[in-house]
Write a protein that holds these residues in place. Structure first.
Motif, short mmCIF file in Angstrom:
data_model
loop_
_atom_site.label_atom_id
_atom_site.label_comp_id
_atom_site.label_asym_id
_atom_site.label_seq_id
_atom_site.Cartn_x
_atom_site.Cartn_y
_atom_site.Cartn_z
N ARG A 1 -22.80 -12.04 -19.42
CA ARG A 1 -24.07 -12.57 -18.92
C ARG A 1 -25.21 -11.56 -19.05
NH1 ARG A 1 -23.76 -15.71 -13.35
NH2 ARG A 1 -25.79 -16.33 -14.19
N ASP A 2 -26.39 -12.09 -19.35
CA ASP A 2 -27.60 -11.28 -19.26
C ASP A 2 -27.81 -10.92 -17.78
OD1 ASP A 2 -28.06 -11.54 -21.98
OD2 ASP A 2 -29.35 -13.30 -21.73
N HIS A 3 -28.28 -9.72 -17.52
CA HIS A 3 -28.55 -9.25 -16.16
C HIS A 3 -27.29 -9.28 -15.28
CE1 HIS A 3 -32.60 -9.74 -17.60
NE2 HIS A 3 -32.48 -11.05 -17.67
N SER A 4 -26.14 -9.06 -15.91
CA SER A 4 -24.88 -9.06 -15.17
C SER A 4 -24.83 -7.90 -14.17
CB SER A 4 -23.71 -8.94 -16.14
OG SER A 4 -22.52 -8.57 -15.47
N ILE A 5 -24.44 -8.19 -12.93
CA ILE A 5 -24.30 -7.13 -11.95
C ILE A 5 -23.12 -6.22 -12.29
CG2 ILE A 5 -25.48 -8.22 -10.01
CD1 ILE A 5 -22.85 -9.32 -9.03
N ASN A 6 -22.14 -6.74 -13.03
CA ASN A 6 -21.01 -5.89 -13.42
C ASN A 6 -21.37 -4.97 -14.58
OD1 ASN A 6 -18.30 -6.46 -11.89
ND2 ASN A 6 -19.39 -8.40 -12.01
N VAL A 7 -22.28 -5.41 -15.45
CA VAL A 7 -22.81 -4.51 -16.47
C VAL A 7 -23.67 -3.43 -15.79
CG1 VAL A 7 -24.36 -4.32 -18.45
CG2 VAL A 7 -22.70 -6.18 -18.35
N MET A 8 -24.46 -3.83 -14.79
CA MET A 8 -25.24 -2.84 -14.02
C MET A 8 -24.30 -1.82 -13.39
SD MET A 8 -28.01 -5.22 -12.04
CE MET A 8 -29.07 -6.39 -12.90
N LEU A 9 -23.19 -2.30 -12.83
CA LEU A 9 -22.22 -1.41 -12.21
C LEU A 9 -21.63 -0.45 -13.23
CD1 LEU A 9 -20.51 -0.50 -9.81
CD2 LEU A 9 -18.97 -2.44 -10.27
N ALA A 10 -21.30 -0.97 -14.42
CA ALA A 10 -20.73 -0.12 -15.48
C ALA A 10 -21.71 0.98 -15.87
CB ALA A 10 -20.37 -0.97 -16.69
N LYS A 11 -22.98 0.64 -16.00
CA LYS A 11 -23.98 1.64 -16.37
C LYS A 11 -24.17 2.67 -15.25
CE LYS A 11 -26.42 -1.28 -19.69
NZ LYS A 11 -27.68 -1.97 -20.05
N THR A 12 -24.06 2.21 -14.00
CA THR A 12 -24.12 3.15 -12.88
C THR A 12 -22.96 4.13 -12.93
OG1 THR A 12 -25.19 1.46 -11.51
CG2 THR A 12 -24.19 3.31 -10.36
N VAL A 13 -21.79 3.62 -13.29
CA VAL A 13 -20.60 4.47 -13.43
C VAL A 13 -20.82 5.53 -14.50
CG1 VAL A 13 -18.19 4.49 -14.19
CG2 VAL A 13 -18.96 2.76 -12.55
N VAL A 14 -21.37 5.12 -15.65
CA VAL A 14 -21.63 6.07 -16.72
C VAL A 14 -22.58 7.17 -16.25
CG1 VAL A 14 -22.74 6.35 -18.99
CG2 VAL A 14 -21.13 4.47 -18.60
N ASN A 15 -23.62 6.80 -15.54
CA ASN A 15 -24.56 7.80 -15.02
C ASN A 15 -23.87 8.76 -14.06
OD1 ASN A 15 -26.72 6.71 -16.45
ND2 ASN A 15 -27.36 5.40 -14.76
N GLU A 16 -22.98 8.23 -13.24
CA GLU A 16 -22.27 9.07 -12.29
C GLU A 16 -21.29 10.01 -13.00
OE1 GLU A 16 -21.44 10.93 -8.91
OE2 GLU A 16 -23.02 9.44 -9.19
N LEU A 17 -20.63 9.50 -14.03
CA LEU A 17 -19.71 10.35 -14.81
C LEU A 17 -20.48 11.50 -15.47
CD1 LEU A 17 -17.47 7.62 -16.46
CD2 LEU A 17 -16.72 9.33 -14.78
N GLU A 18 -21.65 11.19 -15.99
CA GLU A 18 -22.46 12.23 -16.61
C GLU A 18 -22.87 13.29 -15.59
OE1 GLU A 18 -25.70 10.21 -18.49
OE2 GLU A 18 -24.47 9.47 -20.15
N SER A 19 -23.15 12.86 -14.36
CA SER A 19 -23.53 13.82 -13.32
C SER A 19 -22.34 14.70 -12.94
CB SER A 19 -24.07 13.10 -12.09
OG SER A 19 -23.04 12.45 -11.37
N GLU A 20 -21.12 14.20 -13.19
CA GLU A 20 -19.91 14.97 -12.93
C GLU A 20 -19.54 15.87 -14.12
OE1 GLU A 20 -17.94 15.24 -10.24
OE2 GLU A 20 -19.32 14.00 -9.08
N GLY A 21 -20.34 15.79 -15.19
CA GLY A 21 -20.06 16.60 -16.37
C GLY A 21 -18.99 16.01 -17.29
N ALA A 22 -18.66 14.75 -17.09
CA ALA A 22 -17.63 14.09 -17.90
C ALA A 22 -18.28 13.33 -19.05
CB ALA A 22 -16.81 13.13 -17.04
#
Length: 196
Positions: free
Chosen positions: A15-36
């Motif tokens: 889906r466009d504007h999927s909350i689960n896609v938003m969640l996935a992108k949030t996860v990526v940002n958090e992983l990057e902040s962890e240096g992963a």
């Protein structure tokens, strides 16, 4: 700096504007902040036909899935965010896993999820947060040989937890997400050392 290598994050939503896609992108940002090192694999950008054994016999793995297979075969682990459809995983997620569980000629990897750690997450506008779908997804990934983390994240009433830019605004779920991603990175580090 984490030594986990690449973590592939993808969502089971088209889906466009999927909350689960938003969640996935949030996860990526958090992983990057962890240096992963991480990659968001947007399944909406690929042509993934409905699995058909006759089509596979005639044509092999579809071209886009060959590209995905190459990309995720070298991943150290996966974080999957997916909505719940009638208490189960989405057709997209099941179809994707079905295709990628098939053997690829001249490829050493017998299945890109086999013996790989997987962390499951779900966001839902409903009060259960997609928890029934998470249970079904747990069985799905276990069946293809993945090591599914005993932890998981479910976000109920998720339509109220993200702003218009896709930013997770819930302090409670942000803390939980940070804790789970940090723990997953540490577990992957330990998993990598065990494999040496």
């Amino acid at each position: 700096m984490s030594q986990t290598g690449n973590i592939v994050v993808f969502s089971g939503s088209l889906r466009d504007h999927s909350i689960n896609v938003m969640l996935a992108k949030t996860v990526v940002n958090e992983l990057e902040s962890e240096g992963a090192s991480s990659t968001f694999l947007d399944l909406r950008n690929f042509d993934i036909p409905l699995y058909n054994g006759d089509s596979e016999d005639r044509n092999g793995l579809p071209e886009d899935l060959c590209l995905i297979h190459e990309q995720i075969s070298t991943a150290r682990g996966f974080i999957v965010t997916s909505p719940e459809y009638n208490g189960f995983f989405t057709p997209l997620l099941k179809n994707f896993v079905d295709w990628l569980s098939r053997p690829v000629p001249d490829h050493l990897v017998a299945g890109p999820f086999r013996r790989k750690p997987v962390l499951l997450m779900s966001a839902s506008p409903g009060k259960l947060g997609g928890v029934r779908g998470l249970q079904a997804s747990r069985q799905l990934f276990s069946n293809v040989g993945a090591f599914v983390s005993p932890d998981q994240l479910s976000i109920p009433f998720a339509g109220d937890c993200f702003d218009a830019t896709g930013f997770l605004t819930s302090d409670q779920h942000t803390r939980r997400l940070k804790k789970l991603t940090r723990q997953f990175v540490l577990e992957l580090d330990g998993f990598s050392l065990q494999g040496k």
